[in-house]
Design a protein around this motif. Sequence first.
Motif, PDB file in Angstrom:
ATOM      1  N   MET A 126       0.834  -1.191   0.000  1.00 44.27           N
ATOM      2  CA  MET A 126       0.000   0.000   0.000  1.00 44.27           C
ATOM      3  C   MET A 126       0.873   1.248   0.000  1.00 44.27           C
ATOM      4  SD  MET A 126      -2.936   1.106   2.777  1.00 44.27           S
ATOM      5  CE  MET A 126      -1.791   1.842   3.973  1.00 44.27           C
ATOM      6  N   LYS A 127       0.503   2.211  -0.828  1.00 43.33           N
ATOM      7  CA  LYS A 127       1.209   3.488  -0.850  1.00 43.33           C
ATOM      8  C   LYS A 127       0.375   4.519  -0.113  1.00 43.33           C
ATOM      9  CE  LYS A 127       3.318   2.665  -5.384  1.00 43.33           C
ATOM     10  NZ  LYS A 127       3.263   3.007  -6.809  1.00 43.33           N
ATOM     11  N   LEU A 128       1.012   5.254   0.795  1.00 44.20           N
ATOM     12  CA  LEU A 128       0.340   6.316   1.536  1.00 44.20           C
ATOM     13  C   LEU A 128       0.960   7.647   1.137  1.00 44.20           C
ATOM     14  CD1 LEU A 128      -1.651   7.301   3.666  1.00 44.20           C
ATOM     15  CD2 LEU A 128       0.101   6.851   5.407  1.00 44.20           C
ATOM     16  N   ILE A 129       0.120   8.511   0.562  1.00 38.27           N
ATOM     17  CA  ILE A 129       0.586   9.782   0.014  1.00 38.27           C
ATOM     18  C   ILE A 129      -0.247  10.904   0.620  1.00 38.27           C
ATOM     19  CG2 ILE A 129       0.765  11.150  -2.114  1.00 38.27           C
ATOM     20  CD1 ILE A 129       1.117   8.300  -3.491  1.00 38.27           C
ATOM     21  N   ALA A 130       0.411  11.949   1.084  1.00 37.12           N
ATOM     22  CA  ALA A 130      -0.292  13.092   1.659  1.00 37.12           C
ATOM     23  C   ALA A 130      -0.623  14.108   0.570  1.00 37.12           C
ATOM     24  CB  ALA A 130       0.549  13.753   2.741  1.00 37.12           C
ATOM     25  N   LEU A 131      -1.801  14.699   0.693  1.00 38.69           N
ATOM     26  CA  LEU A 131      -2.231  15.766  -0.212  1.00 38.69           C
ATOM     27  C   LEU A 131      -2.645  16.955   0.634  1.00 38.69           C
ATOM     28  CD1 LEU A 131      -3.181  16.868  -3.009  1.00 38.69           C
ATOM     29  CD2 LEU A 131      -5.398  15.786  -2.540  1.00 38.69           C
ATOM     30  N   THR A 132      -2.023  18.099   0.401  1.00 35.16           N
ATOM     31  CA  THR A 132      -2.358  19.282   1.188  1.00 35.16           C
ATOM     32  C   THR A 132      -2.346  20.511   0.299  1.00 35.16           C
ATOM     33  OG1 THR A 132      -1.930  20.394   3.313  1.00 35.16           O
ATOM     34  CG2 THR A 132      -0.004  19.861   1.947  1.00 35.16           C
ATOM     35  N   GLY A 133      -2.853  21.594   0.866  1.00 35.83           N
ATOM     36  CA  GLY A 133      -2.903  22.860   0.147  1.00 35.83           C
ATOM     37  C   GLY A 133      -3.732  23.835   0.960  1.00 35.83           C
ATOM     38  N   VAL A 158      -3.308   5.179  -1.379  1.00 35.69           N
ATOM     39  CA  VAL A 158      -4.140   5.950  -0.450  1.00 35.69           C
ATOM     40  C   VAL A 158      -3.679   7.401  -0.442  1.00 35.69           C
ATOM     41  CG1 VAL A 158      -4.957   6.164   1.932  1.00 35.69           C
ATOM     42  CG2 VAL A 158      -4.451   3.893   0.974  1.00 35.69           C
ATOM     43  N   ILE A 159      -4.617   8.290  -0.655  1.00 32.46           N
ATOM     44  CA  ILE A 159      -4.346   9.723  -0.594  1.00 32.46           C
ATOM     45  C   ILE A 159      -4.923  10.243   0.717  1.00 32.46           C
ATOM     46  CG2 ILE A 159      -4.695  11.963  -1.680  1.00 32.46           C
ATOM     47  CD1 ILE A 159      -3.059  10.035  -3.418  1.00 32.46           C
ATOM     48  N   TYR A 160      -4.041  10.686   1.592  1.00 33.02           N
ATOM     49  CA  TYR A 160      -4.493  11.267   2.860  1.00 33.02           C
ATOM     50  C   TYR A 160      -4.654  12.766   2.637  1.00 33.02           C
ATOM     51  CZ  TYR A 160      -4.887  11.974   7.903  1.00 33.02           C
ATOM     52  OH  TYR A 160      -5.341  12.297   9.158  1.00 33.02           O
ATOM     53  N   ASP A 161      -5.908  13.173   2.482  1.00 34.28           N
ATOM     54  CA  ASP A 161      -6.268  14.552   2.168  1.00 34.28           C
ATOM     55  C   ASP A 161      -6.307  15.336   3.480  1.00 34.28           C
ATOM     56  OD1 ASP A 161      -7.666  16.911   1.640  1.00 34.28           O
ATOM     57  OD2 ASP A 161      -8.962  15.990   0.142  1.00 34.28           O
ATOM     58  N   VAL A 162      -5.276  16.156   3.712  1.00 31.49           N
ATOM     59  CA  VAL A 162      -5.126  16.784   5.030  1.00 31.49           C
ATOM     60  C   VAL A 162      -4.756  18.268   4.875  1.00 31.49           C
ATOM     61  CG1 VAL A 162      -2.789  15.799   5.162  1.00 31.49           C
ATOM     62  CG2 VAL A 162      -3.893  16.654   7.246  1.00 31.49           C
ATOM     63  N   PRO A 163      -5.739  19.154   5.046  1.00 32.18           N
ATOM     64  CA  PRO A 163      -5.476  20.582   4.857  1.00 32.18           C
ATOM     65  C   PRO A 163      -4.388  21.125   5.779  1.00 32.18           C
ATOM     66  CG  PRO A 163      -7.839  20.158   5.031  1.00 32.18           C
ATOM     67  CD  PRO A 163      -7.147  18.882   5.367  1.00 32.18           C
ATOM     68  N   LEU A 164      -4.383  20.667   7.032  1.00 35.24           N
ATOM     69  CA  LEU A 164      -3.465  21.237   8.018  1.00 35.24           C
ATOM     70  C   LEU A 164      -2.241  20.352   8.241  1.00 35.24           C
ATOM     71  CD1 LEU A 164      -6.066  22.577  10.625  1.00 35.24           C
ATOM     72  CD2 LEU A 164      -5.068  23.754   8.654  1.00 35.24           C
ATOM     73  N   LEU A 165      -1.733  19.774   7.187  1.00 31.06           N
ATOM     74  CA  LEU A 165      -0.561  18.895   7.319  1.00 31.06           C
ATOM     75  C   LEU A 165       0.616  19.624   7.953  1.00 31.06           C
ATOM     76  CD1 LEU A 165       0.874  16.179   6.600  1.00 31.06           C
ATOM     77  CD2 LEU A 165       1.614  17.306   4.498  1.00 31.06           C
ATOM     78  N   VAL A 166       0.910  20.811   7.481  1.00 27.06           N
ATOM     79  CA  VAL A 166       2.064  21.548   8.001  1.00 27.06           C
ATOM     80  C   VAL A 166       1.804  21.992   9.439  1.00 27.06           C
ATOM     81  CG1 VAL A 166       3.446  23.648   7.735  1.00 27.06           C
ATOM     82  CG2 VAL A 166       2.809  22.308   5.721  1.00 27.06           C
ATOM     83  N   GLU A 167       0.592  22.510   9.686  1.00 30.86           N
ATOM     84  CA  GLU A 167       0.273  23.020  11.006  1.00 30.86           C
ATOM     85  C   GLU A 167       0.333  21.927  12.075  1.00 30.86           C
ATOM     86  OE1 GLU A 167      -2.034  25.596   8.063  1.00 30.86           O
ATOM     87  OE2 GLU A 167      -1.241  23.572   8.185  1.00 30.86           O
ATOM     88  N   ALA A 168      -0.027  20.691  11.704  1.00 26.95           N
ATOM     89  CA  ALA A 168      -0.083  19.605  12.688  1.00 26.95           C
ATOM     90  C   ALA A 168       1.058  18.605  12.534  1.00 26.95           C
ATOM     91  CB  ALA A 168      -1.422  18.864  12.555  1.00 26.95           C
ATOM     92  N   SER A 169       2.059  18.942  11.731  1.00 22.54           N
ATOM     93  CA  SER A 169       3.088  17.952  11.379  1.00 22.54           C
ATOM     94  C   SER A 169       3.919  17.501  12.572  1.00 22.54           C
ATOM     95  CB  SER A 169       4.000  18.507  10.288  1.00 22.54           C
ATOM     96  OG  SER A 169       4.651  19.678  10.734  1.00 22.54           O
ATOM     97  N   ALA A 170       4.027  18.331  13.598  1.00 23.24           N
ATOM     98  CA  ALA A 170       4.845  17.947  14.752  1.00 23.24           C
ATOM     99  C   ALA A 170       4.278  16.722  15.459  1.00 23.24           C
ATOM    100  CB  ALA A 170       4.950  19.113  15.731  1.00 23.24           C
ATOM    101  N   GLU A 171       2.954  16.534  15.343  1.00 24.14           N
ATOM    102  CA  GLU A 171       2.320  15.413  16.036  1.00 24.14           C
ATOM    103  C   GLU A 171       2.043  14.246  15.082  1.00 24.14           C
ATOM    104  OE1 GLU A 171      -1.194  17.534  17.231  1.00 24.14           O
ATOM    105  OE2 GLU A 171       0.160  19.242  17.334  1.00 24.14           O
ATOM    106  N   ARG A 172       2.558  14.310  13.881  1.00 32.85           N
ATOM    107  CA  ARG A 172       2.164  13.343  12.849  1.00 32.85           C
ATOM    108  C   ARG A 172       2.966  12.044  12.964  1.00 32.85           C
ATOM    109  NH1 ARG A 172       4.500  13.209   7.612  1.00 32.85           N
ATOM    110  NH2 ARG A 172       5.268  15.319   7.882  1.00 32.85           N
ATOM    111  N   PRO A 173       2.303  10.959  13.392  1.00 39.06           N
ATOM    112  CA  PRO A 173       3.013   9.690  13.478  1.00 39.06           C
ATOM    113  C   PRO A 173       3.028   8.917  12.165  1.00 39.06           C
ATOM    114  CG  PRO A 173       0.829   9.446  14.389  1.00 39.06           C
ATOM    115  CD  PRO A 173       0.939  10.871  13.912  1.00 39.06           C
TER     116      PRO A 173
END
Length: 201
Positions: free
Chosen positions: A1-8, A111-126
């Motif tokens: 499985m491929k996990l890819i983040a999408l943000t903007g 899998v596309i993880y559609d996450v608007p606040l990726l940068v804002e919440a990246s410190a907690e991103r496991p």
Amino acid sequence: MKLIALTGGIASGKSTVSARLAEHGAVILDADKLAREVVEPGQPALAQIVAEFGEHLLLPDGTLNRPALGSIVFNNTAALKKLNDITHPAVWELGQAKLRAIEADDPDAIVIYDVPLLVEASAERPMSFEQVIVVNASRDERVRRMVADRGMSRAEAEARVGSQATDAERLAVADVVLDNDGTREELLDAVDELWATLRAA
């Protein structure tokens, strides 16, 4: 499985990209939907929010009055941090559970993880992503779209853009940048090309 983040950023065109990738067969995991799920009646996060911010945030049917909560945390850094400390861990936990289910169903899923606040919440991103896709449009263009398409005043639109990460902060985490200062057709063509590379990788 491929996990890819999408943000903007807001009004960047991220939803258009997400929808196109879904048409191609990507499995979309939407962080905004996860965030709504974790505050549904009976969920621990909702109880924590009520304990922190007050019973008045519950509507008669027991659901969260999201606009009322938004008015409390918007432009209030301390209150927003308290809310994020409740919701972000719950969203990540639910997201990981859904990812395990997706992988069990289709080990070859993209899998596309559609996450608007990726940068804002990246410190907690496991989660670790194979790629981060950033949909980028200039600040002026995004403000124009919010005024034209969403009926916001220019001041409201500027405030919404200003409350999010900067373009530079988002671009700093990008593996792939989809430029969306042009037409919708140009953006969709770029997504089609991107999908071909994701399939081939």
